[in-house]
Design a protein around this motif. Structure first.
Motif, PDB file in Angstrom:
ATOM      1  N   PRO A  95      12.658  22.994 -49.890  1.00 26.37           N
ATOM      2  CA  PRO A  95      11.656  23.546 -48.963  1.00 26.37           C
ATOM      3  C   PRO A  95      10.903  24.767 -49.476  1.00 26.37           C
ATOM      4  O   PRO A  95      10.144  25.360 -48.721  1.00 26.37           O
ATOM      5  CB  PRO A  95      12.511  23.931 -47.754  1.00 26.37           C
ATOM      6  N   ALA A  96      11.109  25.169 -50.738  1.00 22.42           N
ATOM      7  CA  ALA A  96      10.505  26.414 -51.213  1.00 22.42           C
ATOM      8  C   ALA A  96       9.758  26.211 -52.525  1.00 22.42           C
ATOM      9  O   ALA A  96      10.077  25.319 -53.324  1.00 22.42           O
ATOM     10  CB  ALA A  96      11.578  27.492 -51.388  1.00 22.42           C
ATOM     11  N   HIS A  97       8.760  27.066 -52.748  1.00 22.65           N
ATOM     12  CA  HIS A  97       8.061  27.147 -54.025  1.00 22.65           C
ATOM     13  C   HIS A  97       8.745  28.201 -54.892  1.00 22.65           C
ATOM     14  O   HIS A  97       9.238  29.213 -54.378  1.00 22.65           O
ATOM     15  CB  HIS A  97       6.601  27.550 -53.812  1.00 22.65           C
ATOM     16  N   LEU A  98       8.765  27.969 -56.204  1.00 23.18           N
ATOM     17  CA  LEU A  98       9.257  28.986 -57.125  1.00 23.18           C
ATOM     18  C   LEU A  98       8.076  29.852 -57.562  1.00 23.18           C
ATOM     19  O   LEU A  98       7.100  29.348 -58.120  1.00 23.18           O
ATOM     20  CB  LEU A  98       9.908  28.335 -58.354  1.00 23.18           C
ATOM     21  N   GLU A  99       8.177  31.152 -57.285  1.00 28.08           N
ATOM     22  CA  GLU A  99       7.152  32.098 -57.675  1.00 28.08           C
ATOM     23  C   GLU A  99       7.818  33.276 -58.377  1.00 28.08           C
ATOM     24  O   GLU A  99       9.041  33.450 -58.313  1.00 28.08           O
ATOM     25  CB  GLU A  99       6.370  32.588 -56.443  1.00 28.08           C
ATOM     26  N   LEU A 100       7.009  34.074 -59.052  1.00 24.76           N
ATOM     27  CA  LEU A 100       7.505  35.293 -59.684  1.00 24.76           C
ATOM     28  C   LEU A 100       6.977  36.495 -58.923  1.00 24.76           C
ATOM     29  O   LEU A 100       5.845  36.501 -58.460  1.00 24.76           O
ATOM     30  CB  LEU A 100       7.068  35.383 -61.146  1.00 24.76           C
ATOM     31  N   ARG A 101       7.806  37.537 -58.854  1.00 26.35           N
ATOM     32  CA  ARG A 101       7.395  38.789 -58.235  1.00 26.35           C
ATOM     33  C   ARG A 101       7.797  39.945 -59.144  1.00 26.35           C
ATOM     34  O   ARG A 101       8.883  39.948 -59.715  1.00 26.35           O
ATOM     35  CB  ARG A 101       8.055  38.961 -56.860  1.00 26.35           C
ATOM     36  N   GLY A 102       6.914  40.928 -59.241  1.00 26.62           N
ATOM     37  CA  GLY A 102       7.187  42.111 -60.049  1.00 26.62           C
ATOM     38  C   GLY A 102       6.501  42.038 -61.397  1.00 26.62           C
ATOM     39  O   GLY A 102       6.399  40.970 -61.995  1.00 26.62           O
ATOM     40  N   ARG A 103       6.032  43.181 -61.879  1.00 28.00           N
ATOM     41  CA  ARG A 103       5.353  43.241 -63.169  1.00 28.00           C
ATOM     42  C   ARG A 103       6.264  43.804 -64.252  1.00 28.00           C
ATOM     43  O   ARG A 103       6.300  43.308 -65.372  1.00 28.00           O
ATOM     44  CB  ARG A 103       4.086  44.088 -63.061  1.00 28.00           C
ATOM     45  N   ARG A 104       6.983  44.881 -63.939  1.00 32.58           N
ATOM     46  CA  ARG A 104       7.842  45.497 -64.950  1.00 32.58           C
ATOM     47  C   ARG A 104       9.012  44.575 -65.296  1.00 32.58           C
ATOM     48  O   ARG A 104       9.287  44.336 -66.471  1.00 32.58           O
ATOM     49  CB  ARG A 104       8.351  46.851 -64.467  1.00 32.58           C
ATOM     50  N   ARG A 105       9.687  44.075 -64.277  1.00 35.18           N
ATOM     51  CA  ARG A 105      10.823  43.163 -64.491  1.00 35.18           C
ATOM     52  C   ARG A 105      10.701  42.014 -63.490  1.00 35.18           C
ATOM     53  O   ARG A 105      11.308  42.045 -62.409  1.00 35.18           O
ATOM     54  CB  ARG A 105      12.156  43.899 -64.316  1.00 35.18           C
ATOM     55  N   PRO A 106       9.932  40.992 -63.826  1.00 40.45           N
ATOM     56  CA  PRO A 106       9.714  39.879 -62.893  1.00 40.45           C
ATOM     57  C   PRO A 106      11.018  39.183 -62.502  1.00 40.45           C
ATOM     58  O   PRO A 106      11.923  39.019 -63.333  1.00 40.45           O
ATOM     59  CB  PRO A 106       8.793  38.937 -63.675  1.00 40.45           C
ATOM     60  N   VAL A 107      11.085  38.799 -61.247  1.00 43.84           N
ATOM     61  CA  VAL A 107      12.229  38.042 -60.742  1.00 43.84           C
ATOM     62  C   VAL A 107      11.716  36.824 -59.987  1.00 43.84           C
ATOM     63  O   VAL A 107      10.549  36.744 -59.607  1.00 43.84           O
ATOM     64  CB  VAL A 107      13.124  38.899 -59.805  1.00 43.84           C
ATOM     65  N   CYS A 108      12.621  35.876 -59.760  1.00 48.82           N
ATOM     66  CA  CYS A 108      12.268  34.649 -59.036  1.00 48.82           C
ATOM     67  C   CYS A 108      12.223  34.908 -57.537  1.00 48.82           C
ATOM     68  O   CYS A 108      13.053  35.632 -56.993  1.00 48.82           O
ATOM     69  CB  CYS A 108      13.300  33.559 -59.317  1.00 48.82           C
ATOM     70  N   LEU A 109      11.247  34.301 -56.905  1.00 46.19           N
ATOM     71  CA  LEU A 109      11.156  34.303 -55.450  1.00 46.19           C
ATOM     72  C   LEU A 109      11.045  32.858 -54.993  1.00 46.19           C
ATOM     73  O   LEU A 109      10.144  32.132 -55.408  1.00 46.19           O
ATOM     74  CB  LEU A 109       9.926  35.085 -54.990  1.00 46.19           C
ATOM     75  N   LEU A 110      12.000  32.421 -54.168  1.00 43.95           N
ATOM     76  CA  LEU A 110      11.921  31.094 -53.557  1.00 43.95           C
ATOM     77  C   LEU A 110      11.221  31.273 -52.217  1.00 43.95           C
ATOM     78  O   LEU A 110      11.788  31.834 -51.279  1.00 43.95           O
ATOM     79  CB  LEU A 110      13.310  30.487 -53.401  1.00 43.95           C
ATOM     80  N   SER A 111       9.968  30.811 -52.178  1.00 45.90           N
ATOM     81  CA  SER A 111       9.090  31.098 -51.050  1.00 45.90           C
ATOM     82  C   SER A 111       8.856  29.847 -50.204  1.00 45.90           C
ATOM     83  O   SER A 111       8.136  28.933 -50.619  1.00 45.90           O
ATOM     84  CB  SER A 111       7.753  31.630 -51.577  1.00 45.90           C
ATOM     85  N   PRO A 112       9.454  29.767 -49.016  1.00 48.64           N
ATOM     86  CA  PRO A 112       9.207  28.612 -48.146  1.00 48.64           C
ATOM     87  C   PRO A 112       7.730  28.529 -47.785  1.00 48.64           C
ATOM     88  O   PRO A 112       7.053  29.551 -47.640  1.00 48.64           O
ATOM     89  CB  PRO A 112      10.056  28.918 -46.907  1.00 48.64           C
ATOM     90  N   GLY A 113       7.249  27.314 -47.661  1.00 50.89           N
ATOM     91  CA  GLY A 113       5.844  27.153 -47.313  1.00 50.89           C
ATOM     92  C   GLY A 113       5.418  25.707 -47.309  1.00 50.89           C
ATOM     93  O   GLY A 113       6.210  24.802 -47.610  1.00 50.89           O
ATOM     94  N   GLU A 114       4.167  25.492 -46.975  1.00 49.43           N
ATOM     95  CA  GLU A 114       3.613  24.150 -46.933  1.00 49.43           C
ATOM     96  C   GLU A 114       3.427  23.608 -48.347  1.00 49.43           C
ATOM     97  O   GLU A 114       3.485  24.349 -49.329  1.00 49.43           O
ATOM     98  CB  GLU A 114       2.264  24.166 -46.206  1.00 49.43           C
ATOM     99  N   LEU A 115       3.204  22.301 -48.446  1.00 48.07           N
ATOM    100  CA  LEU A 115       2.907  21.698 -49.734  1.00 48.07           C
ATOM    101  C   LEU A 115       1.663  22.345 -50.332  1.00 48.07           C
ATOM    102  O   LEU A 115       0.718  22.674 -49.619  1.00 48.07           O
ATOM    103  CB  LEU A 115       2.672  20.196 -49.589  1.00 48.07           C
ATOM    104  N   GLN A 116       1.674  22.517 -51.645  1.00 52.50           N
ATOM    105  CA  GLN A 116       0.482  22.957 -52.366  1.00 52.50           C
ATOM    106  C   GLN A 116       0.141  21.895 -53.403  1.00 52.50           C
ATOM    107  O   GLN A 116       1.019  21.456 -54.145  1.00 52.50           O
ATOM    108  CB  GLN A 116       0.704  24.302 -53.065  1.00 52.50           C
ATOM    109  N   SER A 117      -1.097  21.482 -53.410  1.00 52.59           N
ATOM    110  CA  SER A 117      -1.530  20.404 -54.315  1.00 52.59           C
ATOM    111  C   SER A 117      -0.656  19.164 -54.143  1.00 52.59           C
ATOM    112  O   SER A 117      -0.420  18.419 -55.100  1.00 52.59           O
ATOM    113  CB  SER A 117      -1.510  20.878 -55.772  1.00 52.59           C
ATOM    114  N   GLY A 118      -0.139  18.982 -52.926  1.00 53.80           N
ATOM    115  CA  GLY A 118       0.657  17.809 -52.604  1.00 53.80           C
ATOM    116  C   GLY A 118       2.121  17.919 -52.959  1.00 53.80           C
ATOM    117  O   GLY A 118       2.855  16.926 -52.841  1.00 53.80           O
TER     118      GLY A 118
END
Length: 231
Positions: free
Chosen positions: A112-135
């Motif tokens: 149910p989540a998208h994998l995104e990155l957050r942070g510039r100095r030390r990026p970490v994974c963010l599992l972000s629930p949301g609607e479908l993107q690009s299907g």
């Protein structure tokens, strides 16, 4: 059924050696020294074999790498474990808050989540629930768009797959200064995603699958340049 038929037909027409083939690479360089760039890879139909080929060529101390492969939730953990058995680097399924580190490849979990990155100095994974993107969910576009703010400190790679997922996100990455690579038609099982990205100008280099690992590592080598993630 139409999509399934297209996938079956594409597999039947694929060049010999692409389906289920063992990757054939020289042993990964033990002395590879990453320069700080982060690698984001997206794939769909045909991506299991393509990713095996690319990632098995990475050295143990590979650049921090995040991957979205379109796959049902029940398969992604096993896929990560399978890759881990064939790769010099550690391959694991990503979890919320997991840091990106040299020598680690993170696979987006299905569900149910998208994998995104957050942070510039030390990026970490963010599992972000949301609607479908690009299907899709997880979506390659969601990952690439979250990596775009890193600019030249990132490398984006789009591999074989059906549809357009990843094209818009890769364009954002290239516009921000990232190195962008697309698999070419000759070696793609389905030349949908790479074609869509190339058609809108998102692909900086369009390459045979066999040379994509070397291109990624060249962009991420300390011998080429060092990238300051703290900028």
């Amino acid at each position: 059924f139409a999509e399934l038929a297209l996938k079956v037909r594409a597999a039947a027409q694929a060049p010999r050696g692409l389906i289920g083939a063992r990757p054939r690479h020289d042993p990964p360089a033990a002395d590879f020294n990453p320069n700080g760039r982060i690698v984001a890879i997206g794939a769909s139909t045909g991506g299991v074999d393509a990713l095996m080929s690319v990632l098995s060529a990475f050295p143990a101390m590979c650049p921090p790498t995040v991957v979205v492969q379109h796959m049902p939730a029940s398969f992604t953990k096993g896929f990560a474990q399978r890759l881990n058995q064939h790769c010099a680097a550690e391959v694991v399924e990503a979890s919320n808050g997991m840091p990106l580190e040299p020598g680690r490849i993170l696979i987006a979990p299905g569900g149910p989540a998208h994998l995104e990155l957050r942070g510039r100095r030390r990026p970490v994974c963010l599992l972000s629930p949301g609607e479908l993107q690009s299907g899709h969910r997880p979506s390659v576009d969601a990952l690439f768009s979250s990596v775009a703010p890193l600019g030249e400190r990132a490398v984006g790679v789009i591999l074989t797959g059906m549809g357009r997922d990843g094209a818009a996100g890769l364009l954002r990455m290239r516009a921000a200064g990232a190195v962008t690579i697309g698999q070419n038609e000759r070696t793609s099982l389905v030349y949908g995603m790479p074609r869509a990205a190339a058609e809108i100008g998102a692909v900086g280099q369009q390459l045979d699958l066999s040379v994509i690992p070397a291109a990624i590592l060249a962009a991420c080598s300390a011998e080429a340049s060092r990238v300051d993630l703290a900028g």
